[in-house]
Design an enzyme around this catalytic site. Sequence first.
Site, PDB file in Angstrom:
ATOM      1  CG  ASP A  97      -1.049   3.858   5.133  1.00 61.74           C
ATOM      2  OD1 ASP A  97      -1.429   4.248   4.017  1.00 61.74           O
ATOM      3  OD2 ASP A  97      -1.716   4.036   6.172  1.00 61.74           O
ATOM      4  CG  HIS A 113      -9.384   1.019   6.021  1.00 63.22           C
ATOM      5  ND1 HIS A 113      -9.247   2.118   6.840  1.00 63.22           N
ATOM      6  CD2 HIS A 113      -8.365   1.086   5.136  1.00 63.22           C
ATOM      7  CE1 HIS A 113      -8.196   2.826   6.457  1.00 63.22           C
ATOM      8  NE2 HIS A 113      -7.650   2.226   5.426  1.00 63.22           N
ATOM      9  CG  ASP A 154      -2.404   6.225   0.373  1.00 66.14           C
ATOM     10  OD1 ASP A 154      -3.379   6.033  -0.366  1.00 66.14           O
ATOM     11  OD2 ASP A 154      -2.306   5.732   1.515  1.00 66.14           O
ATOM     12  CD  GLU A 202      -6.840   3.154   1.393  1.00 66.53           C
ATOM     13  OE1 GLU A 202      -6.499   2.964   2.578  1.00 66.53           O
ATOM     14  OE2 GLU A 202      -6.355   4.057   0.694  1.00 66.53           O
ATOM     15  CG  HIS A 210      -2.871  -0.079   4.564  1.00 61.01           C
ATOM     16  ND1 HIS A 210      -3.851  -0.630   3.791  1.00 61.01           N
ATOM     17  CD2 HIS A 210      -3.334   1.171   4.880  1.00 61.01           C
ATOM     18  CE1 HIS A 210      -4.860   0.218   3.657  1.00 61.01           C
ATOM     19  NE2 HIS A 210      -4.569   1.320   4.317  1.00 61.01           N
ATOM     20  CG  HIS A 268      -2.029   1.006   1.120  1.00 63.74           C
ATOM     21  ND1 HIS A 268      -3.249   0.695   0.566  1.00 63.74           N
ATOM     22  CD2 HIS A 268      -2.101   2.311   1.474  1.00 63.74           C
ATOM     23  CE1 HIS A 268      -4.030   1.765   0.607  1.00 63.74           C
ATOM     24  NE2 HIS A 268      -3.349   2.755   1.155  1.00 63.74           N
ATOM     25  CG  HIS A 319     -10.981   4.437   3.491  1.00 66.52           C
ATOM     26  ND1 HIS A 319     -10.892   5.722   3.966  1.00 66.52           N
ATOM     27  CD2 HIS A 319      -9.703   3.989   3.403  1.00 66.52           C
ATOM     28  CE1 HIS A 319      -9.615   6.053   4.142  1.00 66.52           C
ATOM     29  NE2 HIS A 319      -8.865   5.021   3.805  1.00 66.52           N
TER      30      HIS A 319
END
Length: 425
Positions: free
Chosen positions: A348, A219, A46, A151, A240, A44, A178
């Site tokens: 992350d 999540h 971003d 995500e 993550h 993961h 999420h």
Amino acid sequence: MKTRLLAAAAALLVATPALAQPIPAPVQKRIDRILKRTPLIDGHNDVPEQIRENWKMSVEGLASGSDKRQPNPMMTDMARLHEGRVGGQFWSVYIDASVHGDEAIRQTLEQIDIVTRLVKAYPNDLELASTAADFERIHRKGKIASVMGVEGGHQMGGSMAALRQFYRLGARYMTLTHFATNDWADSATDDPKYGGLSPFGVEVVKEMNRIGMLVDLAHVSPDTMKDAIEASKAPVIFSHSNARALEDHPRNVPDDVLALLPANGGVVMVNFYTGYLSEPFRQWNAMRAGEEAKLKSLFTGQPDKRTAAMDAWDKANPPPKAEIGIIADHIEHIAKVAGDDHVGLGGDLDGIPYDQSPPGMNSVSGYPLLFAELIRRGWSDKDLAKLAGGNILRVLRRAEEVSASMKDVPPSLATLPAPAPAKPE
């Protein structure tokens, strides 16, 4: 950044400006040997979110650390990916959980476009992958194999057709929720609606199995984790997440869920954010949020007083520090409960605050530091290779096998139930 020799111990130690401490040369040589055979695959990153929110969709300026993007320092660029020995990356195509329906699909397509443009802009560094075999082939060429992760289940807009098209465009996992509970699954950080997955959510998991898309539980609530593991024919991932036994954040994975992974085959990919690693930091963060809320009430309409009071609190209450060993602690706990076959890496990076990860781990150049710590703790080459990428490659291969076994299953035409009519006032 190029690796340089430390003048004080050139024969024995190597270090880079991005790393917090030098790594003994024999240890670095061992790490390089392991990561030459097995690609280091991170679950993961971003960067696409940063590009969308801060850089007007531009993929320029990510060649090296000298390409500074102020005011927000980036954790990722091409030079540091190579410095960190990264061999594969899942790029998150995240959109906010408040966006739903057709707008969510449109924004997700824009995020997918960012990744495809990113890969095209750096052809000497990145190459799109579709399969586990692609990861290995691209890694042998010295490039970073690149795939995407959606995500949040809200991003498919309730449409199985959109889910299938995300896969066709390169997405190889979807996180079921999420930060907010969506139309068919409970989030870890929101009030539950379904006690896990709704019947439509179960159909989403089955369709993901059919097309070969990994089910990501990073999540979701514990009940959703359990429902998804029960429904899935293929191994699940946590792209993550960390161990809840060590840090009681709802984003982390409880031991009773870790215990289900050997039978399922799934992998927890460990996050580098201090807020998911350190219980003292989590408690400090809650105290700070409480202070902020109090000052907002006390000094309504007086922003200067609020800011001054908050600055004074921060000065008197510095956040607890976390060292790199805390990441290793989470890795070892997951390996102890679930087994060495069920742990990986999902930093992350560029999705967490720049200053809220252990020293050296706020950059994609930092992975060798973590491997050096695990070597210090006695980890074998075999288990380090599993952690690096062997476990997630096994998961990808198994998902491909499950998809092949379902080739005669027709595409799902399931739809979300119509919303209940509003009650008359």
